[in-house]
Design a protein around this motif. Sequence first.
Motif, PDB file in Angstrom:
ATOM      1  N   ARG A 181       0.838  -1.205   0.000  1.00  0.00           N
ATOM      2  CA  ARG A 181       0.000   0.000   0.000  1.00  0.00           C
ATOM      3  C   ARG A 181       0.872   1.255   0.000  1.00  0.00           C
ATOM      4  NH1 ARG A 181      -2.266   3.413   3.804  1.00  0.00           N
ATOM      5  NH2 ARG A 181      -4.321   4.262   3.231  1.00  0.00           N
ATOM      6  N   ARG A 182       1.990   1.188   0.713  1.00  0.00           N
ATOM      7  CA  ARG A 182       2.903   2.336   0.742  1.00  0.00           C
ATOM      8  C   ARG A 182       3.466   2.632  -0.640  1.00  0.00           C
ATOM      9  NH1 ARG A 182       8.484   3.181   1.972  1.00  0.00           N
ATOM     10  NH2 ARG A 182       8.813   5.159   3.082  1.00  0.00           N
ATOM     11  N   GLU A 183       3.730   1.580  -1.447  1.00  0.00           N
ATOM     12  CA  GLU A 183       4.206   1.795  -2.808  1.00  0.00           C
ATOM     13  C   GLU A 183       3.153   2.525  -3.639  1.00  0.00           C
ATOM     14  OE1 GLU A 183       7.246   1.130  -4.093  1.00  0.00           O
ATOM     15  OE2 GLU A 183       7.780   0.632  -2.026  1.00  0.00           O
ATOM     16  N   TRP A 184       1.889   2.172  -3.450  1.00  0.00           N
ATOM     17  CA  TRP A 184       0.802   2.836  -4.174  1.00  0.00           C
ATOM     18  C   TRP A 184       0.699   4.303  -3.787  1.00  0.00           C
ATOM     19  CZ3 TRP A 184      -2.704   1.712  -7.973  1.00  0.00           C
ATOM     20  CH2 TRP A 184      -2.659   0.408  -8.482  1.00  0.00           C
ATOM     21  N   LEU A 193       8.650  -2.793 -17.454  1.00  0.00           N
ATOM     22  CA  LEU A 193      10.075  -2.674 -17.147  1.00  0.00           C
ATOM     23  C   LEU A 193      10.397  -1.347 -16.464  1.00  0.00           C
ATOM     24  CD1 LEU A 193      13.007  -3.751 -19.337  1.00  0.00           C
ATOM     25  CD2 LEU A 193      12.968  -1.393 -18.561  1.00  0.00           C
ATOM     26  N   PHE A 194       9.899  -0.236 -17.015  1.00  0.00           N
ATOM     27  CA  PHE A 194      10.167   1.064 -16.405  1.00  0.00           C
ATOM     28  C   PHE A 194       9.586   1.144 -15.002  1.00  0.00           C
ATOM     29  CE2 PHE A 194      10.794   3.160 -20.734  1.00  0.00           C
ATOM     30  CZ  PHE A 194      12.147   3.366 -20.519  1.00  0.00           C
ATOM     31  N   THR A 195       8.406   0.580 -14.812  1.00  0.00           N
ATOM     32  CA  THR A 195       7.788   0.608 -13.488  1.00  0.00           C
ATOM     33  C   THR A 195       8.604  -0.199 -12.496  1.00  0.00           C
ATOM     34  OG1 THR A 195       5.623   0.815 -14.518  1.00  0.00           O
ATOM     35  CG2 THR A 195       5.662   0.183 -12.215  1.00  0.00           C
ATOM     36  N   ALA A 196       9.137  -1.339 -12.935  1.00  0.00           N
ATOM     37  CA  ALA A 196       9.975  -2.153 -12.060  1.00  0.00           C
ATOM     38  C   ALA A 196      11.208  -1.382 -11.609  1.00  0.00           C
ATOM     39  CB  ALA A 196      10.389  -3.432 -12.787  1.00  0.00           C
ATOM     40  N   ILE A 197      11.797  -0.608 -12.525  1.00  0.00           N
ATOM     41  CA  ILE A 197      12.982   0.176 -12.182  1.00  0.00           C
ATOM     42  C   ILE A 197      12.651   1.205 -11.114  1.00  0.00           C
ATOM     43  CG2 ILE A 197      14.620   1.895 -13.051  1.00  0.00           C
ATOM     44  CD1 ILE A 197      14.632   0.391 -15.710  1.00  0.00           C
ATOM     45  N   ALA A 236       1.787  -4.547  -8.937  1.00  0.00           N
ATOM     46  CA  ALA A 236       0.408  -4.075  -9.100  1.00  0.00           C
ATOM     47  C   ALA A 236       0.362  -2.739  -9.832  1.00  0.00           C
ATOM     48  CB  ALA A 236      -0.262  -3.951  -7.732  1.00  0.00           C
ATOM     49  N   ILE A 237       1.296  -1.855  -9.504  1.00  0.00           N
ATOM     50  CA  ILE A 237       1.364  -0.563 -10.199  1.00  0.00           C
ATOM     51  C   ILE A 237       1.662  -0.788 -11.681  1.00  0.00           C
ATOM     52  CG2 ILE A 237       2.659   1.598 -10.386  1.00  0.00           C
ATOM     53  CD1 ILE A 237       3.112   1.424  -7.358  1.00  0.00           C
ATOM     54  N   ALA A 238       2.640  -1.659 -11.961  1.00  0.00           N
ATOM     55  CA  ALA A 238       3.007  -1.940 -13.352  1.00  0.00           C
ATOM     56  C   ALA A 238       1.834  -2.565 -14.107  1.00  0.00           C
ATOM     57  CB  ALA A 238       4.211  -2.879 -13.390  1.00  0.00           C
ATOM     58  N   TRP A 239       1.130  -3.472 -13.453  1.00  0.00           N
ATOM     59  CA  TRP A 239       0.009  -4.149 -14.099  1.00  0.00           C
ATOM     60  C   TRP A 239      -1.118  -3.174 -14.441  1.00  0.00           C
ATOM     61  CZ3 TRP A 239      -5.161  -5.003 -12.854  1.00  0.00           C
ATOM     62  CH2 TRP A 239      -5.812  -5.991 -13.603  1.00  0.00           C
ATOM     63  N   MET A 288       9.698  -8.925 -13.347  1.00  0.00           N
ATOM     64  CA  MET A 288      10.530  -7.742 -13.491  1.00  0.00           C
ATOM     65  C   MET A 288      10.788  -7.065 -12.142  1.00  0.00           C
ATOM     66  SD  MET A 288      11.400  -7.492 -16.681  1.00  0.00           S
ATOM     67  CE  MET A 288      11.486  -9.288 -16.612  1.00  0.00           C
ATOM     68  N   CYS A 289       9.788  -7.004 -11.283  1.00  0.00           N
ATOM     69  CA  CYS A 289       9.984  -6.389  -9.970  1.00  0.00           C
ATOM     70  C   CYS A 289      10.899  -7.246  -9.094  1.00  0.00           C
ATOM     71  CB  CYS A 289       8.638  -6.169  -9.278  1.00  0.00           C
ATOM     72  SG  CYS A 289       7.691  -4.797  -9.965  1.00  0.00           S
ATOM     73  N   SER A 290      10.813  -8.559  -9.233  1.00  0.00           N
ATOM     74  CA  SER A 290      11.727  -9.434  -8.491  1.00  0.00           C
ATOM     75  C   SER A 290      13.160  -9.261  -8.980  1.00  0.00           C
ATOM     76  CB  SER A 290      11.288 -10.896  -8.639  1.00  0.00           C
ATOM     77  OG  SER A 290      10.036 -11.112  -8.027  1.00  0.00           O
TER      78      SER A 290
END
Length: 270
Positions: A13-16, A70-74, A112-115, A151-153
């Motif tokens: 939730r903090r990432e969101w 990919l960009f979101t994972a970065i 979740a953000i990337a998706w 990608m996030c992993s």
Amino acid sequence: MADGAGAAWMLARREWVRFFRQRNRVTAAILQPLLFWLLFGTGLKGAFSGSGELDFMQFFLPGTLGLIVLFTAIFATISVIEDRREGFMQSVLVAPVGRLPVLVGKVLGGAAIAWVQAAVFLALVYVISTVSFSSSVVPILILLAVIAVAMCSLGMIVAWPMESTQGFHAIMMLGLMPMWLLSGSFFPIPVLDAGASWGQWVLGGIMRANPLSYSMVELRRLMYPQIDFAAVGFAPSSSVCWIVSIAMAVVATLIAWYLMRGSRKVDVIV
């Protein structure tokens, strides 16, 4: 168990919250891949030949979705370094919940953000009728979720031992961008036959060894089911593509967990 799930949910939730408070990230996450798709798609449309009946804008579409993830994972996993410098990560690590909830929260939050970003872009594509809407949207969304977790992993594997954001960006761009480019996102995977040059054999071998290539093949197949991609190039079966994509996500997550459990010196990096 409940404490661990609560900690993972809090971190996700903090990432969101962090993402939506940084409006420049929200804007750039959608507009940058959209510009890439429009500029490259328009500029190379006449020079492209090679994958069935697709023009370059259609061929490049799955790669654009991959680029969004990919960009979101970065940007999502770089928060690990920032949290450590601010002292937040140290507070989380001393909590009696273990390290797995930390990994799960960070990966699921970023994934979740990337998706969602990829889903919004996909909805725009359906609206402008670049791809025909069909029941394949469900497996497309599931596959995008698998790619986002992978990608996030991978981002966590790089970010966890890193001490600087500059070094993180350098490693991620050096590793993930070639991984994306050599996945058949930007140009078709070369056919390896008796007439292929040694360079095509090397490039084709690398692209076939890249697990992201299988995700891109399946995305393209789901978006354009009317085209027989096996007749025009590298196109493993759907079952193989799904197995490799899921294995990529699982293996990357397990490696990230192993690094987090085994590396204690990063706990005190400031």
